[in-house]
Design an enzyme around this catalytic site. Structure first.
Site, PDB file in Angstrom:
ATOM      1  N   ASP A 124       0.842  -1.194   0.000  1.00  0.00           N
ATOM      2  CA  ASP A 124       0.000   0.000   0.000  1.00  0.00           C
ATOM      3  C   ASP A 124       0.876   1.241   0.000  1.00  0.00           C
ATOM      4  OD1 ASP A 124      -2.694   1.424   0.531  1.00  0.00           O
ATOM      5  OD2 ASP A 124      -1.374   2.196   2.110  1.00  0.00           O
ATOM      6  N   TYR A 145       3.018  10.365   0.341  1.00  0.00           N
ATOM      7  CA  TYR A 145       4.189   9.894   1.066  1.00  0.00           C
ATOM      8  C   TYR A 145       5.475  10.376   0.397  1.00  0.00           C
ATOM      9  CZ  TYR A 145       0.690   6.652   2.985  1.00  0.00           C
ATOM     10  OH  TYR A 145      -0.430   6.100   3.555  1.00  0.00           O
ATOM     11  N   LYS A 172      -3.511   5.766  -3.453  1.00  0.00           N
ATOM     12  CA  LYS A 172      -4.578   6.651  -3.006  1.00  0.00           C
ATOM     13  C   LYS A 172      -4.743   7.839  -3.949  1.00  0.00           C
ATOM     14  CE  LYS A 172      -3.448   5.180   1.669  1.00  0.00           C
ATOM     15  NZ  LYS A 172      -2.142   4.543   1.373  1.00  0.00           N
TER      16      LYS A 172
END
Length: 336
Positions: free
Chosen positions: A46, A51, A77
């Site tokens: 994931d 990030y 995401k």
């Protein structure tokens, strides 16, 4: 539960640390850790554009772009579009502050519209070096990033990202979608909608040994009633349950340090590692389909897998409950 049919195992790899969360992680350390995860059988990964402003996706792509695509499950995401231009200002990450200050300097556009969702997916595929995604989470439409404005962000996502991801799922482009958040309220609101329903959720930090009572009040009963699965992110509460110093992405306060000390004291008495206690607690709830701890050292991968397979005696859970360190409503392993 649909998520349970998609995910290959009950443990995956969360890549937030790969985006230089808290510190600048050297490339060789990243490579060694990702290689260790793959070599030891981790097949669910994931990540997210947030990030490190795309850094985690780039680093993860360095591993996965060379692996057979059918051999792993990948989620990222939407909600952040990473631009090529450098951000000269101060980033606003709400309560998360300077969490990724050591990441790339690229400008981040926070947007959950239909157009931004498609751009976000396109950017992720490019950084990851893959041709498709399995799961897509709608990222951070919650109070911790937006304060009182979170409902307007939720509505933007409902009319934008939700509909795009529902279409992509129906067309077979992705296998599933849901929300990836650090708060329970956006998931509760989504579960109450009559519009296209997501397949599951990624709930980070809200169902752990240290923080679970709120989720048990309303969210988890709703999810269980609707047969919706959840991936549990942050099972170690930002590191404090794995020997680190952080809780909720900040330095742990004295009361949390004391609570961890009490849990560890009981764990030591029963010969239980605190990592095993954390992982098994998260997975004991019927809606939990997987946990995704993060790591930046190869040794942590072996520890996580050992924790998953460790035998934890029922007497340990009973003592935690007797000492009011676990909610009376929390389902426990072995029916404790």
């Amino acid at each position: 539960m649909r998520l349970g049919k998609i995910l290959p195992d009950r443990i995956g790899f969360g890549t937030a640390p790969m985006g230089n969360m808290f510190r600048a992680v050297p490339d060789d350390e990243v490579t060694a850790t990702l290689d260790a995860a793959w070599d030891q059988g981790i097949r669910y990964y994931d990540t997210a554009p947030l990030y490190g402003a795309g850094l985690a996706e780039i680093r993860l792509g360095g591993l996965l772009s060379h692996k057979p695509r059918e051999q792993f499950v990948l989620s990222t995401k939407v909600g952040r579009v990473i631009l090529d231009e450098v951000d000269s200002g101060t980033r606003d990450l709400g309560e998360k502050g300077s969490l990724f200050e050591h990441g790339r300097p690229n400008k981040i556009v926070h947007e959950w519209t239909a157009e931004a969702t498609e751009r976000s997916i396109e950017g992720s595929l490019k950084r990851l070096g893959v041709d498709r995604l399995d799961l897509v989470w709608v990222h951070d439409i919650a109070q911790d990033f937006h304060g009182d404005l979170w409902l307007s962000k939720f509505e933007e996502a409902r009319t934008g990202a939700f509909r795009v991801l529902s279409r992509l799922r129906d067309e077979g482009v992705i296998k599933a979608w849901g929300l990836g958040v650090n708060r329970t309220e956006p998931i509760e609101l989504t579960l109450a909608l009559e519009e296209p329903q997501p397949d599951g959720f990624l709930l980070a930090g809200r169902y752990t040994l240290l923080d679970h009572e709120h989720a048990l009040q309303r969210l988890l009963p709703m999810a269980e009633e609707q047969g919706v699965g959840m991936v549990i992110g942050g099972p170690y509460s930002s590191g404090i349950l794995a020997g680190g110093a952080h809780f909720e992405y900040q330095e742990a306060p004295p009361e949390i340090i004391e609570r961890v000390r009490r849990i560890k004291e009981i764990a030591d008495r029963h010969g239980v590692s605190i990592k095993a206690a954390a992982v098994h607690f998260c997975l004991a709830h019927p809606v939990s389909v997987a946990v995704i701890p993060g790591a930046t050292k190869p040794s942590r991968i072996a520890e996580d897998l050992a924790a998953l397979h460790e035998q934890v005696p029922v007497a340990f859970w009973r003592e935690l409950r007797e000492n009011e360190l676990i909610s009376p409503q929390a389902p426990l392993p072995g029916g404790a």
